[in-house]
Enzyme design. Sequence first.
Site, short mmCIF file in Angstrom:
data_model
loop_
_atom_site.label_atom_id
_atom_site.label_comp_id
_atom_site.label_asym_id
_atom_site.label_seq_id
_atom_site.Cartn_x
_atom_site.Cartn_y
_atom_site.Cartn_z
N GLU A 176 0.83 -1.22 0.00
CA GLU A 176 0.00 0.00 0.00
C GLU A 176 0.87 1.27 0.00
OE1 GLU A 176 -3.66 2.28 2.33
OE2 GLU A 176 -2.68 0.58 3.29
N LYS A 211 -2.69 -2.01 -2.95
CA LYS A 211 -3.74 -1.10 -2.51
C LYS A 211 -3.30 0.32 -2.84
CE LYS A 211 -6.61 0.16 1.49
NZ LYS A 211 -7.18 -0.30 2.77
#
Length: 293
Positions: A176, A211
């Site tokens: 992420e 992500k």
Amino acid sequence: MNKEQLQQMSQAPGFVGALDQSGGSTPKALKAYGIEQDAYKNDEEMFELIHQMRTRMITSPAFATNKVIAVILFERTMRGTIEGMPTADFLWEKRRIVPFLKVDKGLKEEADGVQLMKDFPELGQLCDDAVRYNVFGTKMRSLIKQANEAGIRAIVEQQFAWGREILKHGLMPILEPEVDIHCPDKAKAEEILKRELLAQLDKQTEPVMLKITIPSVDNYYKEIVEHPMMLRVVALSGGYTRSEADVLLSRNHGIIASFSRALAEGLSAQQSDAEFNATLDASVEEIYQASIK
């Protein structure tokens, strides 16, 4: 790695619920849920209250609709129980929801326009624990605040280095590298990020997940979504309202939601179970529809 869970994460329609608020973000999450700071005296009581909120969400009929295909857990939630079962076991056995674990320990101070993850020598030990608790994968967040080439490269390299360590334990990493939606040149930062991600993916020998912040240009991450080493790309809500995030997400094909604050928007500790479940059900349906377009 559980093959049924792997197939669900790679193909099933739906989205990922992020229930991984940690120490720093928990008071904010509780306040949004209608619980003020004077309702708890210490961290123990605070974490118990957030566990009650997460339990209420997970046990709600809204989470039994096959629209939430995975959930990201905070470490204390993983070590806790729901209805007498370890949380990850309850999620999979009772809800058919794949459990992930947040493994980063927060962010370093900003340097080169980014915030790297804090050093965490015990990562391998936590991964071993996650395996014992029947967790499928992990998630770790770093933050991009400026379109700085050196900073963004450092973030991507750190994310993939952690990812390789996590894969060694048989877990699926969600990388992420969040781009702050207030980044003054967000589109430029995403251009650098995409280039660095593709360079690392081309060197990967095992698939990972990603992500990301919903990009400024629709379908900008198409090559990443389609890369053979990318199992699935999910998107964070990043400070947008749920309705804003849903609209933006629906324009990016092949990317599904992984919302935290936007998923819990409108929920309150003061609601009756009927009100709570109806609110959460509407939220799940909206995010699901945005994720399958």
